[in-house]
Design a protein around this motif. Structure first.
Motif, PDB file in Angstrom:
ATOM      1  N   UNK A 195      79.135-147.310-128.615  1.00 16.44           N
ATOM      2  CA  UNK A 195      78.407-146.365-127.768  1.00 16.44           C
ATOM      3  C   UNK A 195      79.348-145.315-127.191  1.00 16.44           C
ATOM      4  N   UNK A 196      80.549-145.745-126.800  1.00 19.84           N
ATOM      5  CA  UNK A 196      81.530-144.807-126.253  1.00 19.84           C
ATOM      6  C   UNK A 196      81.957-143.792-127.309  1.00 19.84           C
ATOM      7  N   UNK A 197      82.147-144.260-128.544  1.00 18.82           N
ATOM      8  CA  UNK A 197      82.530-143.354-129.631  1.00 18.82           C
ATOM      9  C   UNK A 197      81.443-142.318-129.881  1.00 18.82           C
ATOM     10  N   UNK A 198      80.181-142.757-129.819  1.00 21.05           N
ATOM     11  CA  UNK A 198      79.070-141.807-129.986  1.00 21.05           C
ATOM     12  C   UNK A 198      79.029-140.801-128.848  1.00 21.05           C
ATOM     13  N   UNK A 199      79.211-141.281-127.624  1.00 19.71           N
ATOM     14  CA  UNK A 199      79.141-140.403-126.448  1.00 19.71           C
ATOM     15  C   UNK A 199      80.263-139.360-126.480  1.00 19.71           C
ATOM     16  N   UNK A 200      81.444-139.773-126.937  1.00 17.83           N
ATOM     17  CA  UNK A 200      82.581-138.863-126.990  1.00 17.83           C
ATOM     18  C   UNK A 200      82.560-137.971-128.232  1.00 17.83           C
ATOM     19  N   UNK A 201      81.578-138.229-129.109  1.00 18.00           N
ATOM     20  CA  UNK A 201      81.467-137.475-130.360  1.00 18.00           C
ATOM     21  C   UNK A 201      82.795-137.514-131.121  1.00 18.00           C
TER      22      UNK A 201
END
Length: 247
Positions: free
Chosen positions: A40-46
């Motif tokens: 989820x963090x990787x998605x949020x940080x793009x």
């Protein structure tokens, strides 16, 4: 040939079983929380796709290594495929295996619901097949990746003649999980774990390709457990003494 014990409902009332279920829930919860949270963090940080998959691989590797060690009371399965692999080798009863499966699925679901809430409603990324990967290819990927996971578990943790590897099992198992995610993540998602796939799918209510993450891992786990136990481990006794009927 290993005899698999059925077990009985009495196990559910035994203190050692209750403790094992509590520990298995906690360990699986924390594993899924770390793994899904990183995705989820990787998605949020793009994040760049290569950076993202590396971060996810490292997070899962570390979480698996630590939670197997921390969950030693239950065995630290964290994964229905691991439980099935150990069942195929005669190391856990059928009844307790069913309890572990329920426990693992509940823990994964709880971790994902909490992540969804504390991240302000961010989507929990599901496992799904990569572009150009069909169902059969995805299943084969998951069979092979999960086979390697269970083969490592048996070779470094279960096998009584693990020799110099004694004590390194959890770390080495974490390494193979991380390596498998790097190898198969962009193709099949490299789940290797039906519970890890179930929680995000339930919270997102997106069941795309979900059956692949049951058929592949369970097949790979069962094959690895059966093969390693019957062809590479020599025992003078049945792993689980039981008064119940066996098959």
């Amino acid at each position: 040939m290993v005899k698999i014990a059925w077990g009985s409902v009495r196990e559910a009332t035994q203190l050692d079983c209750i403790k094992a279920l509590v520990v298995e829930f906690i360990a699986t919860f924390l594993f899924v929380f770390a793994g899904v949270g990183t995705a989820m963090a990787a998605d949020k940080l793009d994040a760049d796709s290569l950076v993202a998959i590396f971060a996810v691989a490292i997070a899962h590797a570390l979480a698996v290594a630590v939670m197997i060690s921390a969950g030693h009371i239950s065995g630290g399965h964290l994964n229905p495929a691991v439980t099935l692999g150990l069942l195929a080798g005669g190391h856990i009863t059928v009844f307790r295996s069913a309890l572990y499966w329920i426990d693992q699925l509940l823990a994964s679901s709880a971790a994902c619901y909490i992540l969804h809430y504390i991240t302000g409603g961010l989507t929990t990324p599901i496992h799904s097949l990569g572009s150009g990967v069909d169902y059969l290819q995805g299943v084969i990927w998951e069979i092979i990746l999960t086979f390697s996971l269970l083969f490592t578990v048996y070779a470094t943790i279960v096998d009584p003649k693990k020799g110099a590897l004694d004590g390194l099992g959890p770390t080495l198992t974490g390494f193979v999980v991380g390596a498998n995610i790097l190898a198969g993540g962009v193709f099949s998602g490299a789940s290797m774990n039906p519970a890890r796939s179930f929680g995000p799918a339930l919270v997102s209510w997106d069941w795309t390709d979900h059956w692949v993450y049951w058929v592949g891992p369970l097949t790979g786990g069962a094959l690895a457990g059966f093969i390693y136990e019957n062809f590479f481990i020599i025992r003078s006794h049945v792993p689980i003494p039981t008064e119940e009927d066996n098959f």
